[in-house]
Scaffold this motif. Structure first.
Motif, PDB file in Angstrom:
ATOM      1  N   TYR A 117     -22.864   0.403  -9.341  1.00 26.04           N
ATOM      2  CA  TYR A 117     -23.379  -0.616  -8.427  1.00 26.04           C
ATOM      3  C   TYR A 117     -22.277  -1.474  -7.787  1.00 26.04           C
ATOM      4  O   TYR A 117     -22.593  -2.433  -7.066  1.00 26.04           O
ATOM      5  CB  TYR A 117     -24.382  -1.510  -9.168  1.00 26.04           C
ATOM      6  CG  TYR A 117     -25.639  -0.759  -9.569  1.00 26.04           C
ATOM      7  CD1 TYR A 117     -26.553  -0.344  -8.607  1.00 26.04           C
ATOM      8  CD2 TYR A 117     -25.896  -0.433 -10.901  1.00 26.04           C
ATOM      9  CE1 TYR A 117     -27.704   0.357  -8.958  1.00 26.04           C
ATOM     10  CE2 TYR A 117     -27.045   0.267 -11.268  1.00 26.04           C
ATOM     11  CZ  TYR A 117     -27.937   0.658 -10.286  1.00 26.04           C
ATOM     12  OH  TYR A 117     -29.077   1.354 -10.638  1.00 26.04           O
ATOM     13  N   HIS A 118     -21.015  -1.149  -8.040  1.00 33.38           N
ATOM     14  CA  HIS A 118     -19.885  -1.812  -7.383  1.00 33.38           C
ATOM     15  C   HIS A 118     -19.932  -3.332  -7.573  1.00 33.38           C
ATOM     16  O   HIS A 118     -19.930  -4.110  -6.607  1.00 33.38           O
ATOM     17  CB  HIS A 118     -19.864  -1.484  -5.883  1.00 33.38           C
ATOM     18  CG  HIS A 118     -19.951  -0.019  -5.591  1.00 33.38           C
ATOM     19  ND1 HIS A 118     -18.915   0.859  -5.854  1.00 33.38           N
ATOM     20  CD2 HIS A 118     -20.972   0.730  -5.073  1.00 33.38           C
ATOM     21  CE1 HIS A 118     -19.276   2.074  -5.491  1.00 33.38           C
ATOM     22  NE2 HIS A 118     -20.521   2.029  -5.028  1.00 33.38           N
ATOM     23  N   SER A 136     -21.340  -5.921  10.008  1.00 31.76           N
ATOM     24  CA  SER A 136     -20.498  -6.487   8.965  1.00 31.76           C
ATOM     25  C   SER A 136     -20.193  -7.937   9.349  1.00 31.76           C
ATOM     26  O   SER A 136     -20.447  -8.367  10.479  1.00 31.76           O
ATOM     27  CB  SER A 136     -19.198  -5.697   8.834  1.00 31.76           C
ATOM     28  OG  SER A 136     -18.404  -5.863  10.006  1.00 31.76           O
ATOM     29  N   LYS A 140     -27.238  -6.191   2.750  1.00 38.67           N
ATOM     30  CA  LYS A 140     -26.922  -5.247   1.678  1.00 38.67           C
ATOM     31  C   LYS A 140     -25.453  -5.433   1.328  1.00 38.67           C
ATOM     32  O   LYS A 140     -24.648  -5.911   2.136  1.00 38.67           O
ATOM     33  CB  LYS A 140     -27.201  -3.808   2.100  1.00 38.67           C
ATOM     34  CG  LYS A 140     -26.265  -3.270   3.171  1.00 38.67           C
ATOM     35  CD  LYS A 140     -26.512  -1.790   3.435  1.00 38.67           C
ATOM     36  CE  LYS A 140     -25.540  -1.246   4.492  1.00 38.67           C
ATOM     37  NZ  LYS A 140     -25.721   0.207   4.702  1.00 38.67           N
ATOM     38  N   LYS A 141     -25.113  -5.062   0.100  1.00 35.06           N
ATOM     39  CA  LYS A 141     -23.738  -5.220  -0.369  1.00 35.06           C
ATOM     40  C   LYS A 141     -23.192  -3.871  -0.798  1.00 35.06           C
ATOM     41  O   LYS A 141     -23.837  -3.132  -1.547  1.00 35.06           O
ATOM     42  CB  LYS A 141     -23.703  -6.206  -1.548  1.00 35.06           C
ATOM     43  CG  LYS A 141     -22.299  -6.593  -1.969  1.00 35.06           C
ATOM     44  CD  LYS A 141     -22.317  -7.688  -3.019  1.00 35.06           C
ATOM     45  CE  LYS A 141     -20.915  -8.100  -3.411  1.00 35.06           C
ATOM     46  NZ  LYS A 141     -20.896  -9.149  -4.457  1.00 35.06           N
ATOM     47  N   GLU A 142     -22.034  -3.540  -0.316  1.00 34.61           N
ATOM     48  CA  GLU A 142     -21.334  -2.314  -0.708  1.00 34.61           C
ATOM     49  C   GLU A 142     -19.936  -2.708  -1.162  1.00 34.61           C
ATOM     50  O   GLU A 142     -19.073  -3.037  -0.334  1.00 34.61           O
ATOM     51  CB  GLU A 142     -21.265  -1.321   0.460  1.00 34.61           C
ATOM     52  CG  GLU A 142     -22.620  -0.772   0.869  1.00 34.61           C
ATOM     53  CD  GLU A 142     -22.529   0.243   1.983  1.00 34.61           C
ATOM     54  OE1 GLU A 142     -21.394   0.476   2.500  1.00 34.61           O
ATOM     55  OE2 GLU A 142     -23.567   0.811   2.365  1.00 34.61           O
TER      56      GLU A 142
END
Length: 301
Positions: A145-146, A195, A222-224
């Motif tokens: 999940y980084h 972004s 969302k988060k990456e």
């Protein structure tokens, strides 16, 4: 012109004897007259209030149905102090017998009384918790999940995610970790994202302005890894450079308010006319075009 009458009276308020010059005089002074007036008004208000309360008690639904031998579903729900779906559940499970006449179900009040005069023994249902057997290590959660290690411990504490220790390692419940991130997963219908850098370049916004803007307008994100992305469609609509889409579904509450329907009536129409419904989280959504077409006002050509 003063009166020559001299009438002995007893004050209606203080009870003292006095001489009155009119036959209608009831009090010995203005103070007593004011006090008596206030008392009469107070008594009239109390009497009127008691009459209203008595009328409401007489008009209570339970008063109207207590002597009826047969009750409708609605009257049965009032008599038992439950909802209509609960009564339908009693009938479906065979706990109550209903007779259908036309479009109505009727239940014998005698059967309801017998059911509650001879109750079955009540047992509290017990549900055994299944043991947790699948776990992630901290490293596996970070890789999948980084996220940072400190963040995992913080989120686990806030959301009561079960964990265990073995040989110096922390293991996290796989089921609970996956469920938490599933709730945080972005909407799959959103395919285009900005972004933070994109928004800075396109709109000339500072980081603090971006954070304030997305929070105020509830922009999906969302988060990456360490990168955060914001829904392009929602940002453009909030900025006024794109028109908002016409909603294709009503929530149940919206449909009930717009068409002045009860929940039972709305579900009946949806089922009888095969109007599409979808489930999103805890909400049931009903097709807007289909419902508008069905319940549109009649037209005379």
């Amino acid at each position: 012109m003063s009166s020559n009458l001299k009438i002995k009276r007893i004050c209606a308020w203080c009870g003292k004897e006095f001489i009155a010059q009119k036959t209608t005089t009831a009090c010995c002074s203005k103070q007593c007259a004011n006090a008596l007036y206030k008392k009469r008004k107070r008594d009239e208000a109390i009497k009127a209030n008691n009459q209203i309360v008595k009328k409401k008690i007489d008009e209570k639904p339970i008063e109207r149905i207590k002597d009826k031998p047969f009750l409708t579903i609605t009257e049965t729900a009032i008599y038992l102090g439950v909802t209509r779906p609960t009564v339908y559940g009693y009938i479906k499970r065979g706990e109550l017998n209903g007779i259908r006449l036309g479009f109505k179900f009727l239940l014998k009040k005698e059967d309801i009384d017998v059911l509650f005069n001879n109750p079955t023994e009540f047992h509290t249902p017990t549900k055994e918790k299944a043991p947790i057997t699948d776990f992630y290590t901290t490293a596996e959660v970070k890789e999948k999940y980084h996220v940072n290690e400190s963040w995992i411990f913080l989120v686990a504490k806030r959301n009561n995610i079960p964990r265990t220790f073995n040989r110096g390692k922390t293991y996290w419940s796989k089921k609970h970790i996956d469920a938490y991130f599933a709730k945080k997963a972005p909407n799959p219908d959103i395919t285009e994202w900005y972004s933070t850098q994109d928004m800075q370049e396109k709109f000339g916004m500072t980081l603090s302005a971006i954070y304030c803007f997305v929070s105020k307008n509830a922009i999906p994100k969302k988060k990456e890894g360490i990168m955060v992305y914001y829904s392009k469609k929602h940002v453009d609509i909030a900025k006024g450079i794109a028109a908002p889409e016409e909603p294709q579904y009503y929530t149940v509450v919206e449909a009930m308010e717009k068409f002045n329907l009860t929940r039972d009536q709305l579900y009946h129409y949806a089922k009888y006319h095969n109007i599409p419904k979808v489930k999103k989280g805890k909400y049931t959504l009903i097709s807007k075009p289909e419902l508008d077409k069905l319940l549109a006002a009649p037209k005379i050509e």
